[in-house]
Design a protein around this motif. Sequence first.
Motif, PDB file in Angstrom:
ATOM      1  N   LYS A  66       0.840  -1.200   0.000  1.00 22.41           N
ATOM      2  CA  LYS A  66       0.000   0.000   0.000  1.00 22.41           C
ATOM      3  C   LYS A  66       0.874   1.249   0.000  1.00 22.41           C
ATOM      4  N   LEU A  67       1.901   1.259   0.829  1.00 20.56           N
ATOM      5  CA  LEU A  67       2.792   2.412   0.907  1.00 20.56           C
ATOM      6  C   LEU A  67       3.515   2.657  -0.414  1.00 20.56           C
ATOM      7  N   VAL A  68       3.982   1.577  -1.039  1.00 19.66           N
ATOM      8  CA  VAL A  68       4.680   1.721  -2.325  1.00 19.66           C
ATOM      9  C   VAL A  68       3.719   2.223  -3.396  1.00 19.66           C
ATOM     10  N   THR A  69       2.508   1.691  -3.409  1.00 15.00           N
ATOM     11  CA  THR A  69       1.506   2.136  -4.388  1.00 15.00           C
ATOM     12  C   THR A  69       1.217   3.619  -4.219  1.00 15.00           C
ATOM     13  N   LYS A  70       1.006   4.053  -2.985  1.00 12.36           N
ATOM     14  CA  LYS A  70       0.728   5.468  -2.731  1.00 12.36           C
ATOM     15  C   LYS A  70       1.926   6.346  -3.087  1.00 12.36           C
ATOM     16  N   LEU A  71       3.136   5.863  -2.810  1.00 11.83           N
ATOM     17  CA  LEU A  71       4.337   6.631  -3.145  1.00 11.83           C
ATOM     18  C   LEU A  71       4.482   6.799  -4.645  1.00 11.83           C
ATOM     19  N   VAL A  72       4.269   5.730  -5.398  1.00  9.49           N
ATOM     20  CA  VAL A  72       4.388   5.816  -6.857  1.00  9.49           C
ATOM     21  C   VAL A  72       3.358   6.792  -7.418  1.00  9.49           C
ATOM     22  N   ILE A  73       2.134   6.713  -6.947  1.00  2.45           N
ATOM     23  CA  ILE A  73       1.091   7.630  -7.421  1.00  2.45           C
ATOM     24  C   ILE A  73       1.423   9.067  -7.036  1.00  2.45           C
ATOM     25  N   ALA A  74       1.881   9.281  -5.799  1.00  5.11           N
ATOM     26  CA  ALA A  74       2.236  10.636  -5.352  1.00  5.11           C
ATOM     27  C   ALA A  74       3.399  11.194  -6.166  1.00  5.11           C
ATOM     28  N   LEU A  75       4.375  10.362  -6.484  1.00  4.24           N
ATOM     29  CA  LEU A  75       5.497  10.816  -7.320  1.00  4.24           C
ATOM     30  C   LEU A  75       5.031  11.169  -8.728  1.00  4.24           C
ATOM     31  N   LEU A  76       4.130  10.360  -9.274  1.00  2.81           N
ATOM     32  CA  LEU A  76       3.580  10.674 -10.604  1.00  2.81           C
ATOM     33  C   LEU A  76       2.860  12.020 -10.593  1.00  2.81           C
ATOM     34  N   ILE A  77       2.048  12.233  -9.581  1.00  2.00           N
ATOM     35  CA  ILE A  77       1.325  13.505  -9.470  1.00  2.00           C
ATOM     36  C   ILE A  77       2.308  14.664  -9.353  1.00  2.00           C
ATOM     37  N   PHE A  78       3.302  14.519  -8.476  1.00  2.46           N
ATOM     38  CA  PHE A  78       4.275  15.589  -8.277  1.00  2.46           C
ATOM     39  C   PHE A  78       5.013  15.912  -9.574  1.00  2.46           C
ATOM     40  N   VAL A  79       5.477  14.890 -10.274  1.00  5.09           N
ATOM     41  CA  VAL A  79       6.208  15.107 -11.527  1.00  5.09           C
ATOM     42  C   VAL A  79       5.309  15.774 -12.564  1.00  5.09           C
ATOM     43  N   MET A  80       4.068  15.303 -12.666  1.00  2.00           N
ATOM     44  CA  MET A  80       3.141  15.885 -13.648  1.00  2.00           C
ATOM     45  C   MET A  80       2.840  17.349 -13.332  1.00  2.00           C
ATOM     46  N   VAL A  81       2.744  17.685 -12.066  1.00  2.00           N
ATOM     47  CA  VAL A  81       2.466  19.067 -11.660  1.00  2.00           C
ATOM     48  C   VAL A  81       3.718  19.929 -11.793  1.00  2.00           C
ATOM     49  N   PHE A  82       4.847  19.427 -11.289  1.00  2.00           N
ATOM     50  CA  PHE A  82       6.063  20.227 -11.238  1.00  2.00           C
ATOM     51  C   PHE A  82       6.565  20.613 -12.629  1.00  2.00           C
ATOM     52  N   PHE A  83       6.599  19.667 -13.543  1.00  2.00           N
ATOM     53  CA  PHE A  83       7.147  19.960 -14.864  1.00  2.00           C
ATOM     54  C   PHE A  83       6.164  20.669 -15.794  1.00  2.00           C
ATOM     55  N   SER A  84       4.930  20.813 -15.373  1.00  2.00           N
ATOM     56  CA  SER A  84       3.932  21.531 -16.181  1.00  2.00           C
ATOM     57  C   SER A  84       3.584  22.890 -15.593  1.00  2.00           C
ATOM     58  N   ARG A  85       4.192  23.251 -14.493  1.00  2.00           N
ATOM     59  CA  ARG A  85       3.774  24.446 -13.750  1.00  2.00           C
ATOM     60  C   ARG A  85       4.004  25.744 -14.497  1.00  2.00           C
ATOM     61  N   LYS A  86       4.930  25.803 -15.429  1.00  2.00           N
ATOM     62  CA  LYS A  86       5.236  27.057 -16.115  1.00  2.00           C
ATOM     63  C   LYS A  86       4.551  27.173 -17.478  1.00  2.00           C
ATOM     64  N   ARG A  87       3.828  26.161 -17.864  1.00  2.00           N
ATOM     65  CA  ARG A  87       3.118  26.219 -19.145  1.00  2.00           C
ATOM     66  C   ARG A  87       1.891  27.114 -19.023  1.00  2.00           C
ATOM     67  N   ASP A  88       1.606  27.839 -20.094  1.00  2.00           N
ATOM     68  CA  ASP A  88       0.420  28.691 -20.094  1.00  2.00           C
ATOM     69  C   ASP A  88      -0.857  27.875 -20.132  1.00  2.00           C
ATOM     70  N   VAL A  89      -0.817  26.777 -20.869  1.00  2.00           N
ATOM     71  CA  VAL A  89      -1.982  25.887 -20.976  1.00  2.00           C
ATOM     72  C   VAL A  89      -1.479  24.449 -20.906  1.00  2.00           C
ATOM     73  N   VAL A  90      -2.166  23.636 -20.117  1.00  2.00           N
ATOM     74  CA  VAL A  90      -1.820  22.224 -19.979  1.00  2.00           C
ATOM     75  C   VAL A  90      -2.833  21.412 -20.776  1.00  2.00           C
ATOM     76  N   ASN A  91      -2.358  20.364 -21.419  1.00  2.00           N
ATOM     77  CA  ASN A  91      -3.218  19.463 -22.183  1.00  2.00           C
ATOM     78  C   ASN A  91      -4.347  18.949 -21.283  1.00  2.00           C
ATOM     79  N   ARG A  92      -5.540  18.869 -21.831  1.00  2.00           N
ATOM     80  CA  ARG A  92      -6.713  18.446 -21.063  1.00  2.00           C
ATOM     81  C   ARG A  92      -6.533  17.055 -20.459  1.00  2.00           C
ATOM     82  N   GLY A  93      -6.000  16.128 -21.233  1.00  2.00           N
ATOM     83  CA  GLY A  93      -5.781  14.772 -20.737  1.00  2.00           C
ATOM     84  C   GLY A  93      -4.775  14.741 -19.588  1.00  2.00           C
TER      85      GLY A  93
END
Length: 113
Positions: A66-93
Amino acid sequence: MEALRLILLYVHLIGFALLLGGSIAQYVSGRLRINPAMLWGAVIQLLTGLGLAAPLRDGDEPAPAKLVTKLVIALLIFVMVFFSRKRDVVNRGHFLAIVGLTLVNAAVAVFWR
């Protein structure tokens, strides 16, 4: 130690509220981009989640899977947010994947016993 765990849990929930609330507010505005609330929510969720995974309880630790699953999902969310934060528009998907993963991570926390 229980007080520390409860404080971490409280801050973790605030991070969830920032991430999900910020994304819903951005979605309703019609302009899909990463706002500061989403970024702070992802950071808070990741850091407090790591703190909550520490063995602070007396033999009542969650399953390692459970901990590993939550960590992987949290890392995915963080990476998706962090590397898209400076874009004017983010892809809908991409944006909806952030919202979906946030909800899946909460579901794993609640329903996986």
